[in-house]
Design an enzyme around this catalytic site. Sequence first.
Site, short mmCIF file in Angstrom:
data_model
loop_
_atom_site.label_atom_id
_atom_site.label_comp_id
_atom_site.label_asym_id
_atom_site.label_seq_id
_atom_site.Cartn_x
_atom_site.Cartn_y
_atom_site.Cartn_z
N LYS A 196 0.85 -1.20 0.00
CA LYS A 196 0.00 0.00 0.00
C LYS A 196 0.88 1.25 0.00
CE LYS A 196 -0.44 0.08 5.04
NZ LYS A 196 -1.36 0.16 6.20
N TYR B 77 15.54 30.83 6.64
CA TYR B 77 14.39 31.52 7.20
C TYR B 77 14.48 31.64 8.72
CZ TYR B 77 11.96 30.88 2.72
OH TYR B 77 11.61 30.91 1.41
#
Length: 389
Positions: A39, A272
Amino acid sequence: MKSTLRRTWAEIDFDALKHNYRQLRSRVGEDVKFLGVVKADAYGHGSVQVSRVLQELGADYLAVSSLDEAMELRANGITMPVMILGHTPREEVGKLIENNITQTVTCMAKAVEYSEEACELGKNLRIHIKVDTGMSRLGYLCDGNYFGTGVDGIVEACQMPGLEAEGIFTHFSMSDEDKAECVEYTEHQLKLFKDVISAVEEKLRHKFAICHCANTGAVANYPETWMDMVRPGLLLYGYGEYAEKLGLKPVMTMKTTVSTIKTYPAGTKISYGGIYETDKTTRVAVLPYGYADGFLRCLSNKVELMTAEGHARQIGKICMDMCMVDITDKMSVEVGSEIEIFGPNNSINRIAELAGTIPYELTCAVSKRVPRIYFDNGIIVEKELMLRG
């Protein structure tokens, strides 16, 4: 779509995958069926490619989360049994039957819907019943005062027209934890599951073809749970502490390259927010690898990546498309130099620990813009970029 960029990429090692399968198959024995969990694009490794290898190796079953994932396998030549662990809408039952896909049934309402649709088509839908023994997510609730009603509900579902109840299963929630209370809980789940099977089979007067409950933790720690089939997920891909103990190998290696190198004086704020400030003249490499590629931003200023000269610390906040690392003492690292993000030389387990998560969240997070390069016998056999061309 093909990519000509040598930017950031994931290398998928089929030799490691084959090794892991054979090690696990040897561990559980030939009499126990093997279900490969593929999956979520095989936890980011490529569900079609991984499934092809497992099919060639002789695995018995595959598990996916949704009909779309199952249909992707069928469309790409995967013919072996596939089970859907999640929900499928009733209007898609015909597609399940037509494509020989096994559906999980988790409650009476689903059983009724699937039965009605299968009968309308005049065909049978193969199902596996899921029992909730303590995961508290999906499945027939059978613990405590719910035992009798749970067993009756399962029996009723198995007797519904149009449904072929091939298997029954449950899922452990703590089998990968070694604390005493976790062991006790797992043992409780196993006993309850076995009690449910016995009660249901007694009422049905026949046995399920496949009873299964062993996920990764149980395959590693609880041989008594292996029953008719095991369902290793993380172990198959070679991650986690148990993989190391069982001699398994990581299947994915994430790599990037140095795109720019700059030298900054002491007192320079990096990225940042300026959360990192150089304390000396610092040689900084900019890597084209950021949170849009799957590099979790919570790892900012915490993690090290591997250069040819050893570990280099990531500094400053991780950006969407880039990050920075300190290579002051790594003078052979140049523009174009290869950097291992995680792999055999830089354990994903350590990175996951720093992020406060699990290794397969990191592999699942590898985004579709990161090309996957597949190796077999050390030779590139396939390249895939998931971006639309």
